[in-house]
Design a protein around this motif. Structure first.
Motif, PDB file in Angstrom:
ATOM      1  N   ARG A   1      -3.326   6.758 -10.264  1.00 20.72           N
ATOM      2  CA  ARG A   1      -2.841   5.379 -10.396  1.00 20.72           C
ATOM      3  C   ARG A   1      -2.826   4.955 -11.866  1.00 20.72           C
ATOM      4  O   ARG A   1      -1.914   4.268 -12.319  1.00 20.72           O
ATOM      5  CB  ARG A   1      -3.721   4.425  -9.587  1.00 20.72           C
ATOM      6  CG  ARG A   1      -3.549   4.512  -8.083  1.00 20.72           C
ATOM      7  CD  ARG A   1      -4.308   3.394  -7.381  1.00 20.72           C
ATOM      8  NE  ARG A   1      -4.230   3.518  -5.937  1.00 20.72           N
ATOM      9  CZ  ARG A   1      -5.171   4.074  -5.172  1.00 20.72           C
ATOM     10  NH1 ARG A   1      -6.275   4.564  -5.732  1.00 20.72           N
ATOM     11  NH2 ARG A   1      -5.020   4.142  -3.858  1.00 20.72           N
ATOM     12  N   ARG A   2      -3.859   5.354 -12.579  1.00 22.08           N
ATOM     13  CA  ARG A   2      -3.927   4.989 -14.004  1.00 22.08           C
ATOM     14  C   ARG A   2      -2.804   5.668 -14.783  1.00 22.08           C
ATOM     15  O   ARG A   2      -2.161   5.045 -15.633  1.00 22.08           O
ATOM     16  CB  ARG A   2      -5.276   5.392 -14.587  1.00 22.08           C
ATOM     17  CG  ARG A   2      -5.524   4.845 -15.983  1.00 22.08           C
ATOM     18  CD  ARG A   2      -5.854   3.378 -15.965  1.00 22.08           C
ATOM     19  NE  ARG A   2      -7.119   3.134 -15.296  1.00 22.08           N
ATOM     20  CZ  ARG A   2      -7.593   1.926 -15.012  1.00 22.08           C
ATOM     21  NH1 ARG A   2      -6.893   0.841 -15.317  1.00 22.08           N
ATOM     22  NH2 ARG A   2      -8.762   1.776 -14.394  1.00 22.08           N
ATOM     23  N   MET A   3      -2.555   6.926 -14.498  1.00 23.63           N
ATOM     24  CA  MET A   3      -1.463   7.620 -15.190  1.00 23.63           C
ATOM     25  C   MET A   3      -0.113   6.973 -14.884  1.00 23.63           C
ATOM     26  O   MET A   3       0.765   6.907 -15.745  1.00 23.63           O
ATOM     27  CB  MET A   3      -1.451   9.095 -14.800  1.00 23.63           C
ATOM     28  CG  MET A   3      -2.521   9.925 -15.494  1.00 23.63           C
ATOM     29  SD  MET A   3      -2.295  11.690 -15.208  1.00 23.63           S
ATOM     30  CE  MET A   3      -3.232  11.918 -13.710  1.00 23.63           C
TER      31      MET A   3
ATOM     32  N   HIS B   1       0.869  -1.176   0.000  1.00 21.93           N
ATOM     33  CA  HIS B   1       0.000   0.000   0.000  1.00 21.93           C
ATOM     34  C   HIS B   1       0.906   1.226   0.000  1.00 21.93           C
ATOM     35  O   HIS B   1       1.748   1.377   0.893  1.00 21.93           O
ATOM     36  CB  HIS B   1      -0.894   0.001   1.236  1.00 21.93           C
ATOM     37  CG  HIS B   1      -1.820  -1.167   1.321  1.00 21.93           C
ATOM     38  ND1 HIS B   1      -3.157  -1.084   0.997  1.00 21.93           N
ATOM     39  CD2 HIS B   1      -1.597  -2.461   1.682  1.00 21.93           C
ATOM     40  CE1 HIS B   1      -3.734  -2.272   1.169  1.00 21.93           C
ATOM     41  NE2 HIS B   1      -2.803  -3.126   1.584  1.00 21.93           N
ATOM     42  N   LEU B   2       0.744   2.081  -0.994  1.00 22.32           N
ATOM     43  CA  LEU B   2       1.592   3.269  -1.104  1.00 22.32           C
ATOM     44  C   LEU B   2       0.920   4.478  -0.478  1.00 22.32           C
ATOM     45  O   LEU B   2      -0.316   4.568  -0.405  1.00 22.32           O
ATOM     46  CB  LEU B   2       1.912   3.543  -2.569  1.00 22.32           C
ATOM     47  CG  LEU B   2       2.575   2.410  -3.356  1.00 22.32           C
ATOM     48  CD1 LEU B   2       2.924   2.870  -4.761  1.00 22.32           C
ATOM     49  CD2 LEU B   2       3.817   1.890  -2.639  1.00 22.32           C
ATOM     50  N   THR B   3       1.722   5.431  -0.079  1.00 21.22           N
ATOM     51  CA  THR B   3       1.183   6.670   0.484  1.00 21.22           C
ATOM     52  C   THR B   3       0.619   7.540  -0.637  1.00 21.22           C
ATOM     53  O   THR B   3       1.056   7.448  -1.792  1.00 21.22           O
ATOM     54  CB  THR B   3       2.287   7.453   1.203  1.00 21.22           C
ATOM     55  OG1 THR B   3       3.287   7.838   0.246  1.00 21.22           O
ATOM     56  CG2 THR B   3       2.935   6.613   2.299  1.00 21.22           C
ATOM     57  N   PRO B   4      -0.360   8.391  -0.332  1.00 25.55           N
ATOM     58  CA  PRO B   4      -0.888   9.302  -1.364  1.00 25.55           C
ATOM     59  C   PRO B   4       0.199  10.145  -2.020  1.00 25.55           C
ATOM     60  O   PRO B   4       0.096  10.492  -3.201  1.00 25.55           O
ATOM     61  CB  PRO B   4      -1.883  10.162  -0.588  1.00 25.55           C
ATOM     62  CG  PRO B   4      -2.322   9.296   0.544  1.00 25.55           C
ATOM     63  CD  PRO B   4      -1.106   8.502   0.934  1.00 25.55           C
ATOM     64  N   ALA B   5       1.260  10.479  -1.281  1.00 20.59           N
ATOM     65  CA  ALA B   5       2.314  11.330  -1.837  1.00 20.59           C
ATOM     66  C   ALA B   5       2.973  10.678  -3.056  1.00 20.59           C
ATOM     67  O   ALA B   5       3.415  11.376  -3.978  1.00 20.59           O
ATOM     68  CB  ALA B   5       3.367  11.625  -0.781  1.00 20.59           C
ATOM     69  N   VAL B   6       3.049   9.345  -3.066  1.00 19.47           N
ATOM     70  CA  VAL B   6       3.637   8.656  -4.219  1.00 19.47           C
ATOM     71  C   VAL B   6       2.802   8.925  -5.459  1.00 19.47           C
ATOM     72  O   VAL B   6       3.330   9.239  -6.539  1.00 19.47           O
ATOM     73  CB  VAL B   6       3.728   7.137  -3.953  1.00 19.47           C
ATOM     74  CG1 VAL B   6       4.168   6.398  -5.222  1.00 19.47           C
ATOM     75  CG2 VAL B   6       4.696   6.853  -2.817  1.00 19.47           C
ATOM     76  N   TRP B   7       1.498   8.794  -5.326  1.00 25.59           N
ATOM     77  CA  TRP B   7       0.616   9.001  -6.486  1.00 25.59           C
ATOM     78  C   TRP B   7       0.574  10.472  -6.876  1.00 25.59           C
ATOM     79  O   TRP B   7       0.512  10.799  -8.071  1.00 25.59           O
ATOM     80  CB  TRP B   7      -0.786   8.485  -6.162  1.00 25.59           C
ATOM     81  CG  TRP B   7      -0.788   7.042  -5.789  1.00 25.59           C
ATOM     82  CD1 TRP B   7      -1.126   6.484  -4.594  1.00 25.59           C
ATOM     83  CD2 TRP B   7      -0.385   5.952  -6.625  1.00 25.59           C
ATOM     84  NE1 TRP B   7      -0.973   5.129  -4.632  1.00 25.59           N
ATOM     85  CE2 TRP B   7      -0.519   4.772  -5.860  1.00 25.59           C
ATOM     86  CE3 TRP B   7       0.082   5.856  -7.938  1.00 25.59           C
ATOM     87  CZ2 TRP B   7      -0.213   3.508  -6.374  1.00 25.59           C
ATOM     88  CZ3 TRP B   7       0.385   4.608  -8.453  1.00 25.59           C
ATOM     89  CH2 TRP B   7       0.239   3.458  -7.680  1.00 25.59           C
ATOM     90  N   GLN B   8       0.593  11.356  -5.909  1.00 26.43           N
ATOM     91  CA  GLN B   8       0.613  12.783  -6.232  1.00 26.43           C
ATOM     92  C   GLN B   8       1.867  13.140  -7.020  1.00 26.43           C
ATOM     93  O   GLN B   8       1.837  14.000  -7.905  1.00 26.43           O
ATOM     94  CB  GLN B   8       0.539  13.591  -4.928  1.00 26.43           C
ATOM     95  CG  GLN B   8      -0.793  13.440  -4.198  1.00 26.43           C
ATOM     96  CD  GLN B   8      -0.696  13.667  -2.702  1.00 26.43           C
ATOM     97  OE1 GLN B   8       0.356  14.049  -2.179  1.00 26.43           O
ATOM     98  NE2 GLN B   8      -1.793  13.419  -1.989  1.00 26.43           N
ATOM     99  N   GLY B   9       2.954  12.445  -6.730  1.00 28.48           N
ATOM    100  CA  GLY B   9       4.194  12.685  -7.464  1.00 28.48           C
ATOM    101  C   GLY B   9       4.112  12.283  -8.921  1.00 28.48           C
ATOM    102  O   GLY B   9       4.900  12.762  -9.756  1.00 28.48           O
ATOM    103  N   VAL B  10       3.153  11.413  -9.259  1.00 26.59           N
ATOM    104  CA  VAL B  10       2.971  11.001 -10.656  1.00 26.59           C
ATOM    105  C   VAL B  10       2.571  12.195 -11.505  1.00 26.59           C
ATOM    106  O   VAL B  10       3.087  12.399 -12.615  1.00 26.59           O
ATOM    107  CB  VAL B  10       1.921   9.876 -10.766  1.00 26.59           C
ATOM    108  CG1 VAL B  10       1.571   9.605 -12.228  1.00 26.59           C
ATOM    109  CG2 VAL B  10       2.435   8.610 -10.094  1.00 26.59           C
ATOM    110  N   ALA B  11       1.646  13.011 -10.999  1.00 28.22           N
ATOM    111  CA  ALA B  11       1.214  14.194 -11.754  1.00 28.22           C
ATOM    112  C   ALA B  11       2.393  15.131 -11.994  1.00 28.22           C
ATOM    113  O   ALA B  11       2.551  15.688 -13.089  1.00 28.22           O
ATOM    114  CB  ALA B  11       0.102  14.925 -11.006  1.00 28.22           C
ATOM    115  N   ARG B  12       3.223  15.265 -10.980  1.00 24.82           N
ATOM    116  CA  ARG B  12       4.391  16.150 -11.128  1.00 24.82           C
ATOM    117  C   ARG B  12       5.357  15.585 -12.178  1.00 24.82           C
ATOM    118  O   ARG B  12       5.920  16.328 -12.986  1.00 24.82           O
ATOM    119  CB  ARG B  12       5.081  16.294  -9.774  1.00 24.82           C
ATOM    120  CG  ARG B  12       6.172  17.342  -9.744  1.00 24.82           C
ATOM    121  CD  ARG B  12       6.604  17.651  -8.323  1.00 24.82           C
ATOM    122  NE  ARG B  12       5.586  18.430  -7.609  1.00 24.82           N
ATOM    123  CZ  ARG B  12       4.829  17.966  -6.624  1.00 24.82           C
ATOM    124  NH1 ARG B  12       4.957  16.713  -6.245  1.00 24.82           N
ATOM    125  NH2 ARG B  12       3.934  18.733  -6.052  1.00 24.82           N
TER     126      ARG B  12
END
Length: 601
Positions: A515-517, A92-103
């Motif tokens: 997650r999809r991105m 289970h990853l932290t939200p910050a990991v997924w937020q970093g995808v947009a960046r």
């Protein structure tokens, strides 16, 4: 390799395993994978590590998995890890990991997902290769799109790609084209000879290509040559007087027509290779000689084909290739009874030419009716290969049935016997044709519903994906207008949005979209490796679905709306998500050769 989240966590898993078991061989680690979980409730990522290294480690999977869970607890971005099933580990990853995808998307732009996984391996993708006997028809369309998108996909994944078209200009079909064209030439001159009378002199007693598309070709011949190619009285002359000239000019004209049709579809090849030139240059003879030097050519008699009685079969000595040594069910003839090459022999010469030009991988895209030809061609390439290179992969494309109102579409008058590619493009547009041809795996039959592909509905995938991009662009335009009116003081450029605080992107719908991105770089690499370009169309449809779901939830939940009039920081954060979505959609559509739209009309 691209900045792939799954690749990063694969590295973390392998590093953790090395810490737990320092003596574990690298070969065991090579089979370890990190993949998305099927159910987000079970975590974000899953690894098979404990299962695939158990034998090499001489430890039970459950024991390895327990140790791995402990080791992964210290990895940044992993909120928790847990053992699942017989030895899988879910993370289970932290939200910050997924937020970093947009960046990461905003920093890379449409280059997001571009990979070096192919490592510059040279891949020759040969597709379309229609006989130069007429305009492109729908039967050629699917292979054209599959081959072109696969080539684009391989290039994005880091392969060195050559797009090639093989011109079959040395067979009986080209002779038939020359005779049909010559008839149109005589007609253009005003001959009094009837078609039935002319047909008596045609090999086989019939004109094979009767479409109206040859009328202007005949007229052009008449303008260039006058009556010099005809006998007195504007009657048919001996073939020796005109056949080579008419054949050459007809093939050139047909190839010009084919290039125009392909261009309308957005397909452009790097190389056009002529079968006639391959033969003239001696490539086929050299290839057969090379096989002979390896002891793979012999004179022999084949057994009768299955289902034929002995009295139906003429046993005769033939020049044969030992294709059974490379997985074929029977050895294959290379010479006909008259001593001329079989089609297979000429194709061996052509593939030998591609090998000589330095390809590491050969990909041929064929129609499904060539399915019985695959094994022998792979055998020939394997026999010609050096140290296992190159390898040949053949993609078979099933037929496409064009329907309207559930009924088959009638044939084209211009072509005479088939629906032309240009007819289809004129009807629904290039983007709809390209995208729709990838909504099924290439070897699955499909119906191309003319009504559905122009419908503005969820059931039309090209509309659904382009509508998602158009919605993204409409949000960004609305934001820019609000900036101009002084409602917001912010920059909507990707670079500026990439610096936004994204920590507030925590809703289920927003995280699902992120997650999809995150899967895009992995999708590029896996689809390229599998030679399955349809996966890109499927992925874009899923990404569009996630975005539409977020848009729709914003109707009921004001906190999910992209433009928060009294909250600049939140608006900036949400615009970053929208811009990232649009960027990944464009990146995918670029691979498909589909033009993203700014707004739906």
């Amino acid at each position: 390799m691209s900045d792939c989240l799954f690749a990063r966590y694969l590295t973390h898993v392998r590093d953790a395993l090395r810490t737990i078991m320092p003596d574990l061989p690298d070969a065991a680690l090579a089979r370890v994978e990190v993949t998305p979980t099927r159910d987000p409730a079970h975590g974000d990522l899953a690894t098979n590590a404990a299962l695939v290294i158990s034998k090499a480690a001489r430890r039970r999977p459950a024991e390895i998995a327990a140790g791995l869970v402990t080791a992964l607890a210290t990895v940044p971005g992993i909120a928790r890890a847990e053992v699942a099933g017989p030895g899988f580990v879910n993370m289970h990853l932290t939200p910050a990991v997924w937020q970093g995808v947009a960046r990461a998307v905003l920093a890379a732009g449409e280059g997001y997902g571009t990979s070096t996984a192919g490592n510059g391996v040279k891949v020759n993708v040969e597709y379309v290769s229609a006989n130069p006997t007429g305009p492109m028809h729908v039967g050629h369309c699917r292979g054209a799109v599959v081959g072109d998108v696969l080539a684009n996909l391989l290039a994005k994944a880091g392969y060195a790609v050559t797009k090639e078209y093989y011109i079959n200009d040395a067979g009986a079909q080209v002779i038939a084209l020359a005779w049909a064209t010559y008839w149109r030439y005589l007609q253009a001159l005003g001959t009094s000879v009837s078609e039935a009378e002319f047909a008596q002199s045609v090999p086989g007693g019939a004109i094979q290509y009767g479409g109206d598309y040859l009328v202007p070709v005949g007229r052009a011949l008449a303008e260039r040559h006058g009556d010099a190619l005809a006998a007195p009285g504007l009657r048919p002359a001996e073939p020796a007087l005109w056949l080579d000239t008419v054949k050459t000019e007809a093939v050139d004209t047909m190839m010009g027509m084919i290039r125009e049709d392909l261009a309308a579809l957005g397909v452009h090849h790097d190389v056009f290779t002529s079968e006639a030139k391959i033969l003239a240059d001696g490539e086929t003879d050299r290839a057969i000689a090379a096989l002979d030097a390896k002891g793979l050519i012999y004179e022999g008699v084949l057994e009768p084909p299955k289902g034929k009685l002995p009295d139906d079969w003429e046993a005769r000595p033939q020049t044969l290739f030992r294709s059974t040594e490379f997985g074929d069910d029977v050895d294959r003839p290379l010479r006909k009874s008259d001593g001329s090459n079989t089609y297979f022999a000429n194709d061996i010469g052509y593939h030998a030419d591609k090998i000589r030009r330095g390809a590491d991988v050969l990909v041929d895209v064929w129609g499904a009716d060539h399915g019985g030809y695959v094994t022998r061609m792979k055998a020939a390439v394997a026999a010609l290969a050096t140290d296992g290179r190159p390898v040949l992969d053949v993609l078979l494309c099933q037929i496409v049935r064009i329907v309207r109102d559930g009924q088959p579409v009638r044939m084209s008058k211009r072509a005479g016997t088939f629906v032309t590619l240009r007819d289809l493009i004129d009807e629904v547009g290039r983007d709809a044709v390209r995208f729709t041809m990838l909504t099924r795996k290439a070897d699955a039959q499909m119906e191309f519903d003319l009504d559905q592909v122009v419908a503005q509905s969820r059931d039309n995938p090209v509309f659904y994906v382009q509508y998602a991009h158009a919605r993204c662009r409409s949000v960004l335009r609305a934001a820019a207008e609000m900036v101009e009116k002084g409602v917001f003081d912010l920059s909507t450029t990707p670079a500026s949005l990439g610096d936004a605080d994204l920590s507030g992107l925590t809703s289920d719908a927003e995280l699902a979209l992120l997650r999809r991105m995150a899967q895009w770089p992995r999708m590029v690499e896996s689809a390229a490796s599998a030679h399955e370009p349809h996966r890109i169309a499927f992925y874009l449809n899923e990404l569009a679905s996630d975005f539409h779901a977020l848009w729709n939830r914003g109707r009921d939940d004001a906190t999910l709306r992209f433009l928060q009039e009294h909250d600049v920081a939140t608006t900036r954060m949400k615009l970053a998500l929208v811009e990232a979505t649009a960027t990944v959609l464009r990146s995918g559509m670029k691979v498909l050769g589909v033009q993203p739209v700014e707004e739906m009309r």
